[in-house]
Design an enzyme around this catalytic site. Structure first.
Site, short mmCIF file in Angstrom:
data_model
loop_
_atom_site.label_atom_id
_atom_site.label_comp_id
_atom_site.label_asym_id
_atom_site.label_seq_id
_atom_site.Cartn_x
_atom_site.Cartn_y
_atom_site.Cartn_z
N TYR A 32 0.85 -1.20 0.00
CA TYR A 32 0.00 0.00 0.00
C TYR A 32 0.89 1.26 0.00
O TYR A 32 0.87 2.07 0.91
CB TYR A 32 -1.00 0.02 1.17
N HIS A 34 3.19 4.55 -0.44
CA HIS A 34 3.12 6.01 -0.48
C HIS A 34 4.54 6.52 -0.71
O HIS A 34 5.47 5.69 -0.88
CB HIS A 34 2.50 6.56 0.82
N HIS A 37 7.55 4.91 1.25
CA HIS A 37 8.08 3.65 0.71
C HIS A 37 8.97 3.94 -0.52
O HIS A 37 10.05 3.38 -0.66
CB HIS A 37 6.94 2.74 0.24
N ARG A 187 -1.66 3.62 7.13
CA ARG A 187 -2.82 3.68 8.04
C ARG A 187 -3.55 5.03 7.97
O ARG A 187 -4.65 5.15 8.51
CB ARG A 187 -2.41 3.39 9.48
P1 AMP Z 1 5.49 -0.61 6.11
O1 AMP Z 1 4.98 -0.98 4.76
O2 AMP Z 1 4.58 0.31 6.87
O3 AMP Z 1 5.95 -1.80 6.92
O4 AMP Z 1 6.79 0.25 5.87
C1 AMP Z 1 7.86 -0.23 5.10
C2 AMP Z 1 9.06 0.67 5.31
O5 AMP Z 1 8.71 2.00 4.92
C3 AMP Z 1 9.49 0.74 6.78
O6 AMP Z 1 10.92 0.74 6.83
C4 AMP Z 1 8.93 2.05 7.23
O7 AMP Z 1 9.67 2.64 8.28
C5 AMP Z 1 9.05 2.89 5.96
N1 AMP Z 1 8.14 4.04 6.02
C6 AMP Z 1 6.82 4.04 6.32
N2 AMP Z 1 6.33 5.29 6.31
C7 AMP Z 1 7.35 6.11 6.00
C8 AMP Z 1 7.49 7.51 5.84
N3 AMP Z 1 6.46 8.35 5.99
N4 AMP Z 1 8.71 8.00 5.52
C9 AMP Z 1 9.77 7.18 5.35
N5 AMP Z 1 9.71 5.84 5.50
C10 AMP Z 1 8.53 5.31 5.80
#
Ligand code: AMP
Length: 282
Positions: A32, A34, A37, A187
């Site tokens: 998902y 943004h 990522h 989220r």
């Molecule tokens: P997730 O898909 O939420 O598990 O996130 C995957 C990776 O993206 C993790 O290393 C998160 O810390 C990073 N991440 C999520 N949101 C952000 C953001 N706003 N800025 C930078 N990295 C992010």
């Protein structure tokens, strides 16, 4: 861009990259996408020969009352975004193959997991370290990139890599924000228009603390009290924690010296949001 689902196939592909002497960058995600990522992917692309990402909503890092079932998923949207970020391989394993019925091995980092999100999300980091260790073993990256928005996760992974001698450079990447300052998060999609307005209180709290420190405040409790009363004044919010702690051990600090981590977790409607900043005392 190659899409791989089977673990053996991913291992064989990674082994072939290694044989060719290629440097592998890896970005684990739950999908998902943004811009947060995508920023990790772009950085990985610049630092290595091959960029591999994973998309896996890891069931064992969610508590029984958490949003595993409702966590947003949209592969149709994610894959073209990954391609445009220069991803070479997307690994999308099946939960049944990652955790077969007789699965019984877990990895635990024991201390830095005892603070912040580790308190209200019991078992969360055990789930995170277990899946990240498995993905590291499958993909065998030279570098792996993590967002500093999930600051504790970054600290936990650094600790795991150091303690268990993984030969992988862990790179922390800055938090990407919406134009008004809200940290991007999958989220955020749970927020209604009114809740979205309240959600800005996390970012505004970070700015409030930075201003207090700039004006000479060094007492952690005084800063926390101001933030707590500000967040409580915003509708739809329920604080999990507001903490000022040592950025390495994550232990609470009474007084600010050098660098301190301000970390927040706030439920806004049904979205559990986190944010943080490093407060620097000059
Ligand atoms: P997730 O898909 O939420 O598990 O996130 C995957 C990776 O993206 C993790 O290393 C998160 O810390 C990073 N991440 C999520 N949101 C952000 C953001 N706003 N800025 C930078 N990295 C992010």
């Amino acid at each position: 861009m190659e899409i791989v689902q089977r673990i053996k196939e991913m291992q064989a592909l990674s082994n072939s990259f290694k044989k060719e002497g290629k440097k592998i960058a890896f970005v684990p995600t739950m999908g998902y996408f943004h811009k947060g990522h995508l920023s990790l992917m772009q950085r990985g692309k610049n630092l290595a020969d091959v960029l591999i990402i994973s998309i896996f909503v890891n069931p064992i890092q969610f508590g029984p009352q958490e949003d595993f079932k409702n966590y947003p998923r949209d592969l149709k949207r994610d894959l073209p975004l990954a391609q445009s970020a220069g991803v070479d391989v997307v690994f999308i394993p099946e939960a049944e193959e990652v955790y077969p019925p007789n699965y019984q091995s877990y990895l635990e980092v024991t201390q830095v997991t005892q603070h912040l999100c580790g308190i209200s999300r019991s078992g969360h980091f055990r789930g995170v370290t277990t899946i990240v260790a498995k993905l590291f073993n499958i993909i065998k990256p030279d570098i792996a990139l993590f967002g500093l928005k999930d600051y504790q996760q970054y600290v936990v992974i650094k600790c795991m890599v150091n303690d268990l001698n993984y030969d992988i450079d862990i790179i922390g990447c800055p938090t990407i924000r919406e134009p008004d300052g809200l940290a991007m998060s999958s989220r955020n999609t749970y927020l209604t228009i009114e809740q979205r307005k309240s959600a800005l209180c996390l970012y505004k709290s970070l700015k409030l603390a930075e201003k207090l420190v700039k004006n000479g405040q060094r007492d952690a409790k005084a800063i926390i009290e101001k933030i707590v009363s500000y967040i409580k004044s915003r509708p739809y919010t329920q604080i999990d924690y507001v903490k000022i702690c040592n950025p390495e051990t994550l232990k609470d600090l009474d007084y600010l010296k050098d660098k301190a981590l301000l970390a927040l977790a706030v439920n806004v409607g049904r979205a559990r949001l986190i944010d943080n900043t490093i407060l620097e005392v000059c």
